[in-house]
Design a protein around this motif. Structure first.
Motif, PDB file in Angstrom:
ATOM      1  N   SER A 140      89.080 -21.583  62.940  1.00  0.00           N
ATOM      2  CA  SER A 140      88.024 -20.760  62.336  1.00  0.00           C
ATOM      3  C   SER A 140      87.441 -21.124  61.284  1.00  0.00           C
ATOM      4  N   ALA A 141      86.505 -20.468  60.631  1.00  0.00           N
ATOM      5  CA  ALA A 141      85.984 -20.525  59.223  1.00  0.00           C
ATOM      6  C   ALA A 141      87.070 -20.287  58.117  1.00  0.00           C
ATOM      7  N   VAL A 142      86.907 -21.142  57.005  1.00  0.00           N
ATOM      8  CA  VAL A 142      87.724 -21.094  55.927  1.00  0.00           C
ATOM      9  C   VAL A 142      86.675 -21.238  54.871  1.00  0.00           C
ATOM     10  N   LEU A 143      86.985 -20.448  53.729  1.00  0.00           N
ATOM     11  CA  LEU A 143      86.202 -20.559  52.524  1.00  0.00           C
ATOM     12  C   LEU A 143      87.258 -20.818  51.384  1.00  0.00           C
ATOM     13  N   VAL A 144      87.006 -21.781  50.309  1.00  0.00           N
ATOM     14  CA  VAL A 144      87.888 -22.179  49.236  1.00  0.00           C
ATOM     15  C   VAL A 144      87.004 -21.950  48.185  1.00  0.00           C
ATOM     16  N   TRP A 145      87.590 -21.510  47.248  1.00  0.00           N
ATOM     17  CA  TRP A 145      87.025 -20.817  45.634  1.00  0.00           C
ATOM     18  C   TRP A 145      87.605 -21.987  44.721  1.00  0.00           C
ATOM     19  N   CYS A 146      86.839 -22.377  43.701  1.00  0.00           N
ATOM     20  CA  CYS A 146      87.270 -23.233  42.748  1.00  0.00           C
ATOM     21  C   CYS A 146      86.489 -23.510  41.541  1.00  0.00           C
ATOM     22  N   PRO A 147      87.022 -23.029  40.323  1.00  0.00           N
ATOM     23  CA  PRO A 147      86.000 -23.203  39.376  1.00  0.00           C
ATOM     24  C   PRO A 147      86.018 -24.825  38.725  1.00  0.00           C
ATOM     25  N   ASP A 177      93.783 -30.862  35.119  1.00  0.00           N
ATOM     26  CA  ASP A 177      95.305 -31.103  35.591  1.00  0.00           C
ATOM     27  C   ASP A 177      95.958 -30.163  36.779  1.00  0.00           C
ATOM     28  N   THR A 178      95.579 -28.899  36.414  1.00  0.00           N
ATOM     29  CA  THR A 178      95.805 -27.728  37.366  1.00  0.00           C
ATOM     30  C   THR A 178      94.768 -26.903  37.896  1.00  0.00           C
ATOM     31  N   PRO A 179      93.986 -27.254  38.751  1.00  0.00           N
ATOM     32  CA  PRO A 179      92.882 -26.440  38.898  1.00  0.00           C
ATOM     33  C   PRO A 179      93.243 -25.201  39.698  1.00  0.00           C
ATOM     34  N   ALA A 180      92.471 -24.044  39.674  1.00  0.00           N
ATOM     35  CA  ALA A 180      92.686 -23.040  40.443  1.00  0.00           C
ATOM     36  C   ALA A 180      91.818 -23.152  41.799  1.00  0.00           C
ATOM     37  N   ILE A 181      92.773 -23.346  42.786  1.00  0.00           N
ATOM     38  CA  ILE A 181      92.161 -23.661  44.198  1.00  0.00           C
ATOM     39  C   ILE A 181      92.766 -22.385  45.219  1.00  0.00           C
ATOM     40  N   LEU A 182      91.816 -21.553  45.585  1.00  0.00           N
ATOM     41  CA  LEU A 182      92.231 -20.493  46.425  1.00  0.00           C
ATOM     42  C   LEU A 182      91.428 -20.389  47.648  1.00  0.00           C
ATOM     43  N   GLY A 183      92.220 -20.484  48.764  1.00  0.00           N
ATOM     44  CA  GLY A 183      91.441 -20.531  50.309  1.00  0.00           C
ATOM     45  C   GLY A 183      91.828 -19.191  50.981  1.00  0.00           C
ATOM     46  N   TRP A 184      90.932 -18.803  51.768  1.00  0.00           N
ATOM     47  CA  TRP A 184      91.101 -17.808  52.963  1.00  0.00           C
ATOM     48  C   TRP A 184      90.358 -17.866  54.028  1.00  0.00           C
ATOM     49  N   THR A 185      90.925 -17.447  55.135  1.00  0.00           N
ATOM     50  CA  THR A 185      90.210 -17.498  56.256  1.00  0.00           C
ATOM     51  C   THR A 185      89.198 -16.248  56.616  1.00  0.00           C
ATOM     52  N   ALA A 186      88.012 -16.741  57.059  1.00  0.00           N
ATOM     53  CA  ALA A 186      86.994 -15.735  57.080  1.00  0.00           C
ATOM     54  C   ALA A 186      87.134 -15.281  58.632  1.00  0.00           C
ATOM     55  N   ASP A 187      87.421 -14.122  58.628  1.00  0.00           N
ATOM     56  CA  ASP A 187      87.790 -13.340  59.871  1.00  0.00           C
ATOM     57  C   ASP A 187      86.680 -12.916  60.562  1.00  0.00           C
ATOM     58  N   LYS A 188      85.551 -12.903  60.081  1.00  0.00           N
ATOM     59  CA  LYS A 188      84.212 -12.551  60.738  1.00  0.00           C
ATOM     60  C   LYS A 188      83.340 -13.740  60.370  1.00  0.00           C
ATOM     61  N   THR A 189      82.862 -14.069  61.404  1.00  0.00           N
ATOM     62  CA  THR A 189      81.984 -15.346  61.166  1.00  0.00           C
ATOM     63  C   THR A 189      80.794 -15.536  62.349  1.00  0.00           C
ATOM     64  N   TYR A 190      79.490 -15.500  61.897  1.00  0.00           N
ATOM     65  CA  TYR A 190      78.589 -15.780  63.031  1.00  0.00           C
ATOM     66  C   TYR A 190      78.794 -17.174  63.810  1.00  0.00           C
ATOM     67  N   PRO A 191      78.702 -16.848  65.145  1.00  0.00           N
ATOM     68  CA  PRO A 191      79.020 -17.902  66.146  1.00  0.00           C
ATOM     69  C   PRO A 191      78.353 -19.272  65.945  1.00  0.00           C
ATOM     70  N   ASP A 192      77.201 -19.281  65.480  1.00  0.00           N
ATOM     71  CA  ASP A 192      76.502 -20.386  65.103  1.00  0.00           C
ATOM     72  C   ASP A 192      76.854 -20.984  63.892  1.00  0.00           C
ATOM     73  N   TRP A 221      78.627 -24.967  63.751  1.00  0.00           N
ATOM     74  CA  TRP A 221      77.985 -25.848  62.767  1.00  0.00           C
ATOM     75  C   TRP A 221      78.905 -26.473  61.829  1.00  0.00           C
ATOM     76  N   LEU A 222      80.166 -25.408  61.564  1.00  0.00           N
ATOM     77  CA  LEU A 222      81.326 -26.118  60.741  1.00  0.00           C
ATOM     78  C   LEU A 222      82.084 -27.091  61.352  1.00  0.00           C
ATOM     79  N   LYS A 223      82.449 -26.436  62.629  1.00  0.00           N
ATOM     80  CA  LYS A 223      83.264 -27.266  63.505  1.00  0.00           C
ATOM     81  C   LYS A 223      82.659 -28.842  63.576  1.00  0.00           C
ATOM     82  N   GLU A 224      81.069 -28.780  63.851  1.00  0.00           N
ATOM     83  CA  GLU A 224      80.678 -29.988  64.040  1.00  0.00           C
ATOM     84  C   GLU A 224      80.653 -30.794  63.023  1.00  0.00           C
ATOM     85  N   GLU A 225      80.331 -30.191  61.669  1.00  0.00           N
ATOM     86  CA  GLU A 225      80.270 -31.174  60.493  1.00  0.00           C
ATOM     87  C   GLU A 225      81.383 -31.622  60.066  1.00  0.00           C
TER      88      GLU A 225
END
Length: 112
Positions: free
Chosen positions: A5-12, A82-97, A101-105
């Motif tokens: 599935s699609a996953v988004l990761v946030w990081c400053p 040294d200690t980055p804020a890295i947060l990720g979550w699964t996108a439970d709703k994703t446009y099929p195309d 594209w994510l899977k291909e790349e």
């Protein structure tokens, strides 16, 4: 393994150039399909008992669940903090195309 599935990761990041450098590396390693360098954000935080305030650059990375663990690990290795804020979550709703594209790349060997 189940279909990714699609996953988004946030990081400053401390600045736009360091964000670009890391995004380029992760694209080259095929750990992400895309990243949005969102721009300046004001961060207020507590760090080692002190309240801090910084202007940072926000980045939203796009990948798949199959690549998310290695992405998060690699991001922690190459990030300038040294200690980055890295947060990720699964996108439970994703446009099929978008998901296709994510899977291909991000398929294949991350060392490519």
């Amino acid at each position: 393994m189940s279909d990714p599935s699609a996953v988004l990761v946030w990081c400053p990041f401390p600045d736009k150039q360091s964000a670009r450098d890391v995004v380029t590396l992760l694209l080259d390693e095929r750990l992400i399909a895309c990243a949005n360098i969102i721009g300046e954000i004001e961060s207020l935080f507590e760090w080692k008992g002190e309240v801090g305030q910084e202007i940072e650059v926000a980045v939203l990375f796009k990948t798949t669940s199959a690549r998310s663990e290695i992405l998060i690990s690699r991001l922690g290795e190459v990030h300038p903090y040294d200690t980055p804020a890295i947060l990720g979550w699964t996108a439970d709703k994703t446009y099929p195309d978008t998901l296709a594209w994510l899977k291909e790349e991000v398929r294949g060997d991350p060392e490519r």
